[in-house]
Every structure is written in C-alpha cells, then in structure tokens.
Motif scaffolding. Sequence first.
Motif, mmCIF file in Angstrom:
data_model
loop_
_atom_site.group_PDB
_atom_site.id
_atom_site.type_symbol
_atom_site.label_atom_id
_atom_site.label_comp_id
_atom_site.label_asym_id
_atom_site.label_seq_id
_atom_site.Cartn_x
_atom_site.Cartn_y
_atom_site.Cartn_z
ATOM 1 N N ARG A 165 0.828 -1.207 0.000
ATOM 2 C CA ARG A 165 0.000 0.000 0.000
ATOM 3 C C ARG A 165 0.867 1.264 0.000
ATOM 4 O O ARG A 165 0.598 2.229 -0.725
ATOM 5 N N GLY A 166 1.911 1.252 0.830
ATOM 6 C CA GLY A 166 2.784 2.415 0.891
ATOM 7 C C GLY A 166 3.518 2.664 -0.409
ATOM 8 O O GLY A 166 3.611 3.809 -0.881
ATOM 9 N N LEU A 167 4.041 1.610 -1.018
ATOM 10 C CA LEU A 167 4.768 1.766 -2.278
ATOM 11 C C LEU A 167 3.837 2.160 -3.420
ATOM 12 O O LEU A 167 4.241 2.883 -4.332
ATOM 13 N N ALA A 168 2.593 1.685 -3.379
ATOM 14 C CA ALA A 168 1.637 2.055 -4.432
ATOM 15 C C ALA A 168 1.446 3.564 -4.465
ATOM 16 O O ALA A 168 1.317 4.162 -5.553
ATOM 17 N N VAL A 169 1.432 4.194 -3.297
ATOM 18 C CA VAL A 169 1.290 5.647 -3.237
ATOM 19 C C VAL A 169 2.569 6.333 -3.712
ATOM 20 O O VAL A 169 2.543 7.255 -4.535
ATOM 21 N N GLU A 170 3.700 5.862 -3.209
ATOM 22 C CA GLU A 170 4.965 6.529 -3.535
ATOM 23 C C GLU A 170 5.372 6.362 -4.992
ATOM 24 O O GLU A 170 5.872 7.312 -5.608
ATOM 25 N N LEU A 171 5.177 5.183 -5.549
ATOM 26 C CA LEU A 171 5.749 4.865 -6.857
ATOM 27 C C LEU A 171 4.792 5.060 -8.025
ATOM 28 O O LEU A 171 5.176 4.849 -9.176
ATOM 29 N N ALA A 172 3.542 5.428 -7.776
ATOM 30 C CA ALA A 172 2.580 5.614 -8.867
ATOM 31 C C ALA A 172 3.174 6.537 -9.949
ATOM 32 O O ALA A 172 3.877 7.490 -9.622
ATOM 33 N N PRO A 173 2.953 6.197 -11.231
ATOM 34 C CA PRO A 173 1.969 5.253 -11.781
ATOM 35 C C PRO A 173 2.420 3.790 -11.837
ATOM 36 O O PRO A 173 1.672 2.950 -12.322
ATOM 37 N N ILE A 174 3.639 3.480 -11.393
ATOM 38 C CA ILE A 174 4.003 2.065 -11.252
ATOM 39 C C ILE A 174 3.027 1.437 -10.264
ATOM 40 O O ILE A 174 2.758 1.989 -9.202
ATOM 41 N N ARG A 175 2.496 0.288 -10.615
ATOM 42 C CA ARG A 175 1.519 -0.377 -9.754
ATOM 43 C C ARG A 175 2.224 -1.359 -8.814
ATOM 44 O O ARG A 175 3.133 -2.069 -9.234
ATOM 45 N N VAL A 176 1.778 -1.362 -7.557
ATOM 46 C CA VAL A 176 2.361 -2.264 -6.558
ATOM 47 C C VAL A 176 1.223 -2.940 -5.808
ATOM 48 O O VAL A 176 0.341 -2.271 -5.257
ATOM 49 N N ASN A 177 1.234 -4.257 -5.800
ATOM 50 C CA ASN A 177 0.226 -5.040 -5.095
ATOM 51 C C ASN A 177 0.899 -6.161 -4.321
ATOM 52 O O ASN A 177 2.063 -6.498 -4.569
ATOM 53 N N ALA A 178 0.159 -6.735 -3.396
ATOM 54 C CA ALA A 178 0.636 -7.901 -2.656
ATOM 55 C C ALA A 178 -0.204 -9.114 -3.019
ATOM 56 O O ALA A 178 -1.413 -9.002 -3.255
ATOM 57 N N LEU A 179 0.431 -10.252 -3.059
ATOM 58 C CA LEU A 179 -0.242 -11.527 -3.257
ATOM 59 C C LEU A 179 -0.131 -12.319 -1.958
ATOM 60 O O LEU A 179 0.974 -12.554 -1.466
ATOM 61 N N SER A 180 -1.263 -12.687 -1.385
ATOM 62 C CA SER A 180 -1.259 -13.495 -0.168
ATOM 63 C C SER A 180 -1.867 -14.849 -0.484
ATOM 64 O O SER A 180 -3.082 -14.992 -0.584
ATOM 65 N N SER A 181 -1.011 -15.818 -0.659
ATOM 66 C CA SER A 181 -1.473 -17.155 -1.037
ATOM 67 C C SER A 181 -1.634 -18.027 0.202
ATOM 68 O O SER A 181 -1.046 -17.769 1.253
ATOM 69 N N GLY A 182 -2.436 -19.061 0.041
ATOM 70 C CA GLY A 182 -2.521 -20.104 1.046
ATOM 71 C C GLY A 182 -1.551 -21.226 0.717
ATOM 72 O O GLY A 182 -0.622 -21.050 -0.068
ATOM 73 N N ALA A 183 -1.774 -22.370 1.308
ATOM 74 C CA ALA A 183 -0.902 -23.523 1.073
ATOM 75 C C ALA A 183 -0.958 -23.941 -0.394
ATOM 76 O O ALA A 183 -2.029 -23.989 -1.007
ATOM 77 N N MET A 184 0.214 -24.224 -0.951
ATOM 78 C CA MET A 184 0.333 -24.660 -2.339
ATOM 79 C C MET A 184 0.989 -26.031 -2.397
ATOM 80 O O MET A 184 2.021 -26.250 -1.748
ATOM 81 N N ASP A 185 0.432 -26.910 -3.174
ATOM 82 C CA ASP A 185 1.054 -28.209 -3.424
ATOM 83 C C ASP A 185 2.090 -28.007 -4.513
ATOM 84 O O ASP A 185 1.759 -27.834 -5.676
ATOM 85 N N GLY A 186 3.352 -27.977 -4.125
ATOM 86 C CA GLY A 186 4.395 -27.706 -5.106
ATOM 87 C C GLY A 186 5.778 -27.922 -4.545
ATOM 88 O O GLY A 186 5.997 -28.743 -3.650
ATOM 89 N N ASN A 187 6.716 -27.127 -5.042
ATOM 90 C CA ASN A 187 8.133 -27.346 -4.786
ATOM 91 C C ASN A 187 8.493 -27.299 -3.303
ATOM 92 O O ASN A 187 9.256 -28.142 -2.821
ATOM 93 N N PHE A 188 7.963 -26.317 -2.570
ATOM 94 C CA PHE A 188 8.347 -26.162 -1.162
ATOM 95 C C PHE A 188 8.039 -27.425 -0.366
ATOM 96 O O PHE A 188 8.899 -27.956 0.347
ATOM 97 N N TRP A 189 6.805 -27.900 -0.480
ATOM 98 C CA TRP A 189 6.409 -29.067 0.307
ATOM 99 C C TRP A 189 7.056 -30.347 -0.208
ATOM 100 O O TRP A 189 7.297 -31.277 0.548
ATOM 101 N N ALA A 190 7.366 -30.381 -1.497
ATOM 102 C CA ALA A 190 7.967 -31.586 -2.063
ATOM 103 C C ALA A 190 9.436 -31.723 -1.712
ATOM 104 O O ALA A 190 9.951 -32.843 -1.588
ATOM 105 N N THR A 191 10.135 -30.587 -1.535
ATOM 106 C CA THR A 191 11.585 -30.645 -1.353
ATOM 107 C C THR A 191 12.050 -30.333 0.064
ATOM 108 O O THR A 191 13.167 -30.696 0.439
ATOM 109 N N ARG A 192 11.217 -29.672 0.868
ATOM 110 C CA ARG A 192 11.691 -29.222 2.182
ATOM 111 C C ARG A 192 10.964 -29.873 3.349
ATOM 112 O O ARG A 192 11.372 -29.689 4.502
ATOM 113 N N LYS A 193 9.898 -30.579 3.087
ATOM 114 C CA LYS A 193 9.116 -31.176 4.160
ATOM 115 C C LYS A 193 8.952 -32.667 3.925
ATOM 116 O O LYS A 193 8.964 -33.144 2.787
#
Length: 247
Positions: A165-193
């Motif tokens: 949110r802070g960067l979106a204000v400062e850096l406009a018109p460059i767009r800044v968003n956050a992605l908040s994902s949940g658990a993913m079946d993929g590389n992390f769980w396959a290789t580290r757990k």
Amino acid sequence: MRRRDSGEGDFAGRVAVLLGGGSGLGRAVARLVCAQGGEVILGGRTREKLEKTAAELGCRASWMQVDTGDSRSLERFFSRVEQVDFLFNTAGDYVTGPLRDLSFSEAESAFRAKFWGQYMAVKYALPKISQDGAVVLMAGADGARPTVATPAYVACNAALEGLARGLAVELAPIRVNALSSGAMDGNFWATRKSAEARLEAFERYSRLNVLGRVGTEAEVAEAVVFLFLNSYTTGTTLYVDGGLSMR
C-alpha cells in the motif's frame, strides 16, 4: 509500452524479473510469461536450478545468480538489468515457529529474508522499472488469518501487505500489489518437508478453508499474472487462499 501486433501475447515486448524464478512459484510464473510472448530474467542463488529452468523455457529466458538477502548482491544484479516491466520475488530462506521456541535471530529471519529482501529488490530495481510496470510482493494468507503459532512470520506477511500500500502511493503510476497465497502443493512441500508433514498440513489447511483443498503453484501463478497485467489495480492484496482468510 511497445504496441503489440496482432497475434502477439499479452507480454510481448515486456520483461519480467523473477527472483526465486528457478523453481516453484517463480518458475510457474515464468512459464506463463514466456507462453504469452514475454521475456524473463531469473534470479536466485542456485546456478543449477536457474540453468535448468532457463533451458526449459527457451530463448526468452536468461538468468543471473543473486542473493536476495544481500543488498550489495541485489544492487549488482539490477545494475546488469536493462529493462524491468514486472518484478516478483519469491526467494528467501527463513525459520518459522512459536515465540517460545525460536531464538530472536530465528524469529527475525523472516523479516530479513522475506520483508527486507523484497523491499531492497524494489529499491534497486526502481530506476529500471517502466512507468506502466508492476511490482507484486509475496506475502501470505496467514498475515490475515493465522492458523498456527508463527507470530513473527504472520507479522512479516502483514507488513508486506502494508508495504504494498505504501509503495503504491509513492511509486505511482508504477503499480504495486501484494499476493497473499494459502498452502500450495508444489516445490516447497515436495523438497523441504517430509511426506508426513505435508499430509498433516494439507489436511488441516483443507479443513480450514472454504474450498476444502490446497492450491497449486499454477493457480497462484495465474493470480500473479493478473496483477502484472491489470492496469487499474494497485495498493491491494489479492488473497489466493481457497477462502481461508474469510472463514
């Protein structure tokens, strides 16, 4: 922004810098960008992963080694990059756990690697980011709804949403968003757990969310691409979590 010719993909003439792009979610995003006519620059610490992914993607992919936990390494990396239209960073190793169990250094590791790593990447990339470009910060759904005892990690993810949110204000018109994902079946769980830890975590997460399952790296990568391309979305957090955050 270069005008696209008929038949070109949405990313034609554009360059996405994907830190942590040698594996996992970063690699899934790279595949989508390349499939739609874009170029990717992959960054990470492990040469073998970067080489393998770049070879798989073909001529639209290049790579350079970088340690996202080292500001000087990031500065050198971006000094060699000519164009940045999109930036996404999934790199970083850190420790999570309860306050009672972690040392201060372990608890702080999420902020050093995940928060400050992404902050510094934006700082050093900024002179190269196109004015109609976009940055996607990688947070996590547990920043909004904690489900296990990892308070420092929860705080780190919430801080990244605020940083967007802070960067979106400062850096406009460059767009800044956050992605908040949940658990993913993929590389992390396959290789580290372990398989047992993976099964336990996935069953618990599936019980807690609305859709009753974990996500995939491909599903989350599609959300990253949306945030790259949507020209009227900035300063927001997109939850790709199967409905966890609203339960």
